[in-house]
Design a protein around this motif. Structure first.
Motif, PDB file in Angstrom:
ATOM      1  N   GLY A   1       0.607   9.408  10.102  1.00 23.18           N
ATOM      2  CA  GLY A   1       1.503   8.676   9.522  1.00 23.18           C
ATOM      3  C   GLY A   1       1.261   7.196   9.648  1.00 23.18           C
ATOM      4  N   TYR A   2       0.629   7.005  10.904  1.00 22.72           N
ATOM      5  CA  TYR A   2       0.422   5.504  10.983  1.00 22.72           C
ATOM      6  C   TYR A   2      -0.679   5.197   9.904  1.00 22.72           C
ATOM      7  CZ  TYR A   2       3.159   5.317  15.462  1.00 22.72           C
ATOM      8  OH  TYR A   2       3.986   5.578  16.403  1.00 22.72           O
ATOM      9  N   ALA A   3      -1.392   5.765   9.643  1.00 24.58           N
ATOM     10  CA  ALA A   3      -2.633   5.568   8.631  1.00 24.58           C
ATOM     11  C   ALA A   3      -2.048   5.369   7.419  1.00 24.58           C
ATOM     12  CB  ALA A   3      -3.751   6.583   8.915  1.00 24.58           C
ATOM     13  N   PHE A   4      -1.083   6.393   6.947  1.00 26.39           N
ATOM     14  CA  PHE A   4      -0.545   6.258   5.621  1.00 26.39           C
ATOM     15  C   PHE A   4       0.121   4.933   5.631  1.00 26.39           C
ATOM     16  CE2 PHE A   4       3.151   7.288   2.762  1.00 26.39           C
ATOM     17  CZ  PHE A   4       2.416   7.794   1.674  1.00 26.39           C
ATOM     18  N   GLN A   5       1.214   4.792   6.351  1.00 27.20           N
ATOM     19  CA  GLN A   5       1.823   3.396   6.477  1.00 27.20           C
ATOM     20  C   GLN A   5       0.951   2.034   6.286  1.00 27.20           C
ATOM     21  OE1 GLN A   5       4.557   3.407   9.957  1.00 27.20           O
ATOM     22  NE2 GLN A   5       5.678   5.267   9.093  1.00 27.20           N
TER      23      GLN A   5
ATOM     24  N   ALA B   1      -2.171   2.002   4.910  1.00 23.90           N
ATOM     25  CA  ALA B   1      -2.961   2.274   3.664  1.00 23.90           C
ATOM     26  C   ALA B   1      -1.701   1.612   2.559  1.00 23.90           C
ATOM     27  CB  ALA B   1      -3.319   3.584   3.508  1.00 23.90           C
ATOM     28  N   LEU B   2      -0.502   2.167   2.597  1.00 21.93           N
ATOM     29  CA  LEU B   2       0.497   1.592   1.922  1.00 21.93           C
ATOM     30  C   LEU B   2       0.714   0.130   1.813  1.00 21.93           C
ATOM     31  CD1 LEU B   2       2.509   2.571  -0.199  1.00 21.93           C
ATOM     32  CD2 LEU B   2       4.234   3.101   1.446  1.00 21.93           C
ATOM     33  N   ALA B   3       0.936  -0.357   2.975  1.00 24.45           N
ATOM     34  CA  ALA B   3       0.959  -1.709   3.280  1.00 24.45           C
ATOM     35  C   ALA B   3       0.032  -2.586   2.624  1.00 24.45           C
ATOM     36  CB  ALA B   3       1.097  -2.126   4.512  1.00 24.45           C
ATOM     37  N   VAL B   4      -1.371  -2.126   2.579  1.00 29.81           N
ATOM     38  CA  VAL B   4      -2.485  -2.694   2.024  1.00 29.81           C
ATOM     39  C   VAL B   4      -2.414  -2.852   0.757  1.00 29.81           C
ATOM     40  CG1 VAL B   4      -4.999  -2.870   1.616  1.00 29.81           C
ATOM     41  CG2 VAL B   4      -3.953  -2.507   3.927  1.00 29.81           C
ATOM     42  N   LEU B   5      -1.884  -1.754   0.111  1.00 29.40           N
ATOM     43  CA  LEU B   5      -1.962  -1.416  -1.495  1.00 29.40           C
ATOM     44  C   LEU B   5      -0.755  -2.167  -2.135  1.00 29.40           C
ATOM     45  CD1 LEU B   5      -2.444   2.517  -2.111  1.00 29.40           C
ATOM     46  CD2 LEU B   5      -3.885   0.669  -2.587  1.00 29.40           C
ATOM     47  N   VAL B   6       0.424  -2.331  -1.265  1.00 31.10           N
ATOM     48  CA  VAL B   6       1.443  -3.187  -1.690  1.00 31.10           C
ATOM     49  C   VAL B   6       0.874  -4.576  -1.613  1.00 31.10           C
ATOM     50  CG1 VAL B   6       3.775  -4.011  -1.121  1.00 31.10           C
ATOM     51  CG2 VAL B   6       3.211  -1.580  -1.083  1.00 31.10           C
ATOM     52  N   THR B   7       0.388  -5.077  -0.729  1.00 34.00           N
ATOM     53  CA  THR B   7      -0.140  -6.369  -0.456  1.00 34.00           C
ATOM     54  C   THR B   7      -1.066  -6.572  -1.740  1.00 34.00           C
ATOM     55  OG1 THR B   7       0.314  -6.134   1.616  1.00 34.00           O
ATOM     56  CG2 THR B   7      -1.171  -8.051   0.885  1.00 34.00           C
ATOM     57  N   VAL B   8      -1.922  -5.860  -2.131  1.00 37.27           N
ATOM     58  CA  VAL B   8      -2.887  -6.362  -3.002  1.00 37.27           C
ATOM     59  C   VAL B   8      -2.296  -6.332  -4.339  1.00 37.27           C
ATOM     60  CG1 VAL B   8      -5.043  -5.166  -4.277  1.00 37.27           C
ATOM     61  CG2 VAL B   8      -4.781  -5.083  -1.893  1.00 37.27           C
ATOM     62  N   ALA B   9      -1.208  -5.376  -4.527  1.00 36.82           N
ATOM     63  CA  ALA B   9      -0.651  -5.300  -5.806  1.00 36.82           C
ATOM     64  C   ALA B   9       0.129  -6.708  -5.968  1.00 36.82           C
ATOM     65  CB  ALA B   9       0.450  -4.266  -5.992  1.00 36.82           C
ATOM     66  N   VAL B  10       0.822  -7.178  -4.932  1.00 38.54           N
ATOM     67  CA  VAL B  10       1.636  -8.479  -5.185  1.00 38.54           C
ATOM     68  C   VAL B  10       0.704  -9.583  -5.423  1.00 38.54           C
ATOM     69  CG1 VAL B  10       2.926  -9.894  -3.691  1.00 38.54           C
ATOM     70  CG2 VAL B  10       3.508  -7.666  -3.753  1.00 38.54           C
ATOM     71  N   LEU B  11      -0.555  -9.415  -4.539  1.00 36.56           N
ATOM     72  CA  LEU B  11      -1.460 -10.671  -4.820  1.00 36.56           C
ATOM     73  C   LEU B  11      -2.167 -10.487  -6.306  1.00 36.56           C
ATOM     74  CD1 LEU B  11      -3.469 -10.722  -1.631  1.00 36.56           C
ATOM     75  CD2 LEU B  11      -2.276 -12.329  -2.248  1.00 36.56           C
ATOM     76  N   LEU B  12      -2.451  -9.316  -6.921  1.00 39.41           N
ATOM     77  CA  LEU B  12      -2.848  -9.405  -8.187  1.00 39.41           C
ATOM     78  C   LEU B  12      -1.804  -9.592  -9.186  1.00 39.41           C
ATOM     79  CD1 LEU B  12      -4.913  -5.892  -8.047  1.00 39.41           C
ATOM     80  CD2 LEU B  12      -5.740  -8.130  -8.290  1.00 39.41           C
ATOM     81  N   VAL B  13      -0.670  -9.315  -8.939  1.00 39.21           N
ATOM     82  CA  VAL B  13       0.321 -10.010  -9.838  1.00 39.21           C
ATOM     83  C   VAL B  13       0.606 -11.304  -9.841  1.00 39.21           C
ATOM     84  CG1 VAL B  13       3.074  -9.708 -10.425  1.00 39.21           C
ATOM     85  CG2 VAL B  13       1.588  -7.463  -9.959  1.00 39.21           C
ATOM     86  N   THR B  14       0.527 -11.907  -8.638  1.00 37.96           N
ATOM     87  CA  THR B  14       0.759 -13.265  -8.483  1.00 37.96           C
ATOM     88  C   THR B  14      -0.200 -13.930  -9.171  1.00 37.96           C
ATOM     89  OG1 THR B  14       1.942 -12.834  -6.394  1.00 37.96           O
ATOM     90  CG2 THR B  14       0.901 -15.123  -6.809  1.00 37.96           C
ATOM     91  N   VAL B  15      -1.643 -13.525  -8.937  1.00 30.89           N
ATOM     92  CA  VAL B  15      -2.849 -14.273  -9.401  1.00 30.89           C
ATOM     93  C   VAL B  15      -2.962 -14.249 -10.902  1.00 30.89           C
ATOM     94  CG1 VAL B  15      -5.270 -14.284  -9.442  1.00 30.89           C
ATOM     95  CG2 VAL B  15      -4.019 -14.035  -7.376  1.00 30.89           C
ATOM     96  N   PHE B  16      -2.704 -12.843 -11.681  1.00 30.94           N
ATOM     97  CA  PHE B  16      -3.054 -12.648 -12.842  1.00 30.94           C
ATOM     98  C   PHE B  16      -1.823 -12.642 -13.744  1.00 30.94           C
ATOM     99  CE2 PHE B  16      -6.487 -10.431 -10.999  1.00 30.94           C
ATOM    100  CZ  PHE B  16      -7.470 -11.057 -11.715  1.00 30.94           C
ATOM    101  N   ASP B  17      -0.539 -13.271 -13.277  1.00 31.62           N
ATOM    102  CA  ASP B  17       0.733 -13.340 -14.103  1.00 31.62           C
ATOM    103  C   ASP B  17       0.547 -14.721 -14.805  1.00 31.62           C
ATOM    104  OD1 ASP B  17       3.207 -12.783 -14.878  1.00 31.62           O
ATOM    105  OD2 ASP B  17       4.222 -13.558 -13.362  1.00 31.62           O
TER     106      ASP B  17
END
Length: 66
Positions: A44-48, A50-66
């Motif tokens: 459960g901790y590993a899943f949380q 990984a999810l936090a990393v994916l959300v962070t990467v998605a936010v950074l990608l949207v911010t950089v490529f927007d």
């Protein structure tokens, strides 16, 4: 005080005891002492994480490529 907890694995036999940990200010979150170290909890901790990393990467990608 009465609260429900998940029993440790293997399940204790009738008459056996196991350690319960809880925060006295939040006793509804009691757990067996073995629970925090269990495989399900670690997954459960590993899943949380990984999810936090994916959300962070998605936010950074949207911010950089927007």
């Amino acid at each position: 005080m009465v609260t429900r907890i998940n029993s440790p694995r293997p399940v204790p036999q009738v008459g056996e005891s196991f350690t319960v940990v809880f925060d006295p200010q939040r006793p509804e979150e009691a757990a067996s002492a073995q629970y925090p170290a269990s495989r399900q909890t670690q997954l459960g901790y590993a899943f949380q994480a990984a999810l936090a990393v994916l959300v962070t990467v998605a936010v950074l990608l949207v911010t950089v490529f927007d």
